[in-house]
Write an enzyme that holds these catalytic residues in place. Structure first.
Site, PDB file in Angstrom:
ATOM      1  N   LYS A   1      15.985  22.324 -10.950  1.00  0.00           N
ATOM      2  CA  LYS A   1      15.302  21.047 -11.192  1.00  0.00           C
ATOM      3  C   LYS A   1      16.134  20.010 -11.935  1.00  0.00           C
ATOM      4  CE  LYS A   1      11.184  20.388 -11.336  1.00  0.00           C
ATOM      5  NZ  LYS A   1      10.049  19.808 -10.681  1.00  0.00           N
TER       6      LYS A   1
ATOM      7  N   SER B   1      14.566  21.938 -16.008  1.00  0.00           N
ATOM      8  CA  SER B   1      13.327  22.663 -16.272  1.00  0.00           C
ATOM      9  C   SER B   1      13.692  23.951 -16.999  1.00  0.00           C
ATOM     10  CB  SER B   1      12.629  22.962 -14.947  1.00  0.00           C
ATOM     11  OG  SER B   1      11.882  24.149 -15.048  1.00  0.00           O
TER      12      SER B   1
ATOM     13  N   HIS C   1       0.824  -1.220   0.000  1.00  0.00           N
ATOM     14  CA  HIS C   1       0.000   0.000   0.000  1.00  0.00           C
ATOM     15  C   HIS C   1       0.858   1.271   0.000  1.00  0.00           C
ATOM     16  CE1 HIS C   1      -3.415  -2.641   1.206  1.00  0.00           C
ATOM     17  NE2 HIS C   1      -2.480  -3.221   1.957  1.00  0.00           N
TER      18      HIS C   1
ATOM     19  N   GLU D   1       9.691   8.640 -16.773  1.00  0.00           N
ATOM     20  CA  GLU D   1       8.324   9.124 -17.033  1.00  0.00           C
ATOM     21  C   GLU D   1       7.875   8.755 -18.440  1.00  0.00           C
ATOM     22  OE1 GLU D   1       8.190  13.106 -14.178  1.00  0.00           O
ATOM     23  OE2 GLU D   1       8.953  13.271 -16.194  1.00  0.00           O
TER      24      GLU D   1
END
Ligand code: ARG
Length: 465
Positions: A284, A278, A157, A291
């Protein structure tokens, strides 16, 4: 061109819109190798059976080989007006060698021709993807070997559950990839039958020998039933399903890599080669690669559902709907191939932040189950009672803002006086991990076994090939 060779009873030039809808050359041109390979085998068989002459066969063979090198050298451009790759090559062959070229299509239809070309493509790519899977398994084994004692919280979980080691986690993915490998290989075997010679749907009155073409093309034998064969796209569906399942595994691994590289975790660091910045936030470092791997799973699932839907209502045998079989497969194969290569490179350069993983193990009372097991073993307490006592221990630790492994013996004894000094070993996360010695468990000795088993499985494969 297409009108001349494949439209005996059509008297008018095709509408431009029909051509646009009907054309598959723009995408099936990538089957040119398989088409030529299939035609060479078919022509040889026609000659062997006395259906075409030696001279015609020699011309066809030479012509097809020339076309192959002209395509590879960019001298014959496949961005043409022909309906599909079969027409483009046959038309060009006939332009080159005359009547002999027109004899190539004896005892053959585009229906068995396309079934053959596409199957050859799927078979070849199943093996190529399977090979890339083995490279990925090897990389996971390499990471595992370095991390058989690297503790991290195992989760259910997405909540801290029990301590495991990082090798164990990597070997879970290696196990998935092993199943994927086996799936591609079993599809390969199941579909390793030759469609050529089935003609349009019912076979042919010419005295062909399908065993000859099957053998020449590397198939086990010819398919059993021609009506089925020209209608069948199971082989394409299988590679789509196999890719979807594999990409689902890659996607789950990617999801974990994304989580683990976030500020909240910092369990791993992706190499700068596999992260991007970024455009606005200078600080970043984004995990774009995992992804994208996760995101690309969507399109391969779409391709699978797309072809299942195309096929579901088709009467036997060939229907033009089936021309819709190719783009999704080409796309899934391309996506799978690139994804496996990228994944392998990314995993090879992955940095494992062992200290951060170990620190995370001090959160979440990972050895709570061990304490319950201790009470069962040491005091003979029924497990359910032990479970409740440990609940009280956890509450005490929570109140004090510590992990149960940080409680003093006296504090534990204030809840259950029969707890002894030996409990301190039990509560230690490393001991907890190493206590799970059941087969397939996380203990370092068991993970080493899993690594060995996987390695010898790979060794045997090499011996088999
Ligand atoms: N381009 C077609 C396809 O990909 C080839 C088979 C055409 N057969 C036919 N009977 N029109 O499916």
């Amino acid at each position: 061109m297409s009108k001349k060779i494949a439209s005996a009873r059509i008297s008018k030039e095709s509408s431009e819109l029909l051509k646009e809808l009907n054309n598959s050359l723009s995408f099936d041109k990538q089957l040119y190798r398989e088409d030529i390979q299939g035609s060479l085998a078919h022509a040889y068989m026609l000659f062997h059976q006395g259906i075409i002459s030696n001279e015609d066969y020699a011309l066809i063979e030479q012509g097809l080989k020339e076309i192959l090198s002209e395509i590879e050298e960019g001298k014959f451009n496949l961005d043409r007006d022909d309906e599909d790759i079969h027409m483009a090559i046959e038309g060009y062959l006939t332009a080159k060698i005359g009547d002999a070229g027109k004899r190539l299509h004896t005892a053959r239809s585009r229906n068995d021709q396309v079934a053959l070309d596409f199957r050859l493509y799927v078979q070849k790519n199943s093996l190529a993807i399977a090979k890339l899977l083995l490279e990925n398994i090897q990389t996971l084994i390499n990471i595992a070997q370095e991390n058989t004692a690297t503790l991290l919280p195992g989760m259910t979980h997405l909540q801290h559950a029990q301590p495991i080691n990082f090798a164990y986690h990597m070997m879970a993915y290696a196990s998935m990839f092993k199943r994927d490998y086996e799936r591609f290989m079993s599809s390969y075997d199941r579909n390793n039958y030759s469609p050529i010679g089935c003609a349009a749907l019912a076979g042919t009155p010419h005295p062909i020998d399908r065993n000859i073409t099957a053998k020449k093309l590397g198939f086990k034998e010819p398919t059993l039933n021609c009506l089925d064969t020209v209608s069948d796209r199971d082989f394409a569906l299988e590679i789509l399903f196999n890719i979807s399942t594999m990409m689902m595994h890659i996607s789950r691994l990617s999801e974990e890599l994304i989580l683990w590289s976030s500020s909240e975790f910092r369990w791993i660091t992706l190499d700068d080669r596999h992260a991007t910045g970024s455009s606005i936030m200078p600080q970043k470092k984004n995990p774009d690669i995992p992804e994208l791997l996760r995101g690309k799973t969507g399109r391969v699932n779409g391709n699978l559902v797309g072809l299942l839907t195309v096929m579901k209502g088709l009467p036997l045998a060939y229907n033009k709907d089936m021309q819709e079989d190719k783009e999704g497969v080409f796309d899934s194969v391309k996506t799978a191939t690139l994804s496996l290569k990228v994944l392998n490179e990314m995993m090879t350069l992955l940095k494992v932040n062992k200290e951060n993983m170990a620190r995370a193990c001090m959160v979440g009372h990972l050895s709570a189950t061990d304490l319950a097991d201790y009470l069962v073993k040491k005091i003979g307490m029924p497990f359910r009672d032990a479970y409740h006592i440990v609940g009280n221990v956890v509450n005490m630790a929570e109140e004090q803002g510590v992990d149960i492994s940080q409680l003093a013996l006296e504090q534990l004894q204030s809840i259950e006086p029969r707890i002894g000094i030996d409990v301190l070993d039990v509560l230690d996360n490393n001991a907890s991990m190493n206590a799970r010695t059941s087969k397939g468990g996380t203990a370092t000795i068991r993970v080493l076994e899993q690594i060995e088993t996987m390695k010898s499985w790979m060794e045997n494969l090499k011996n088999d090939i």
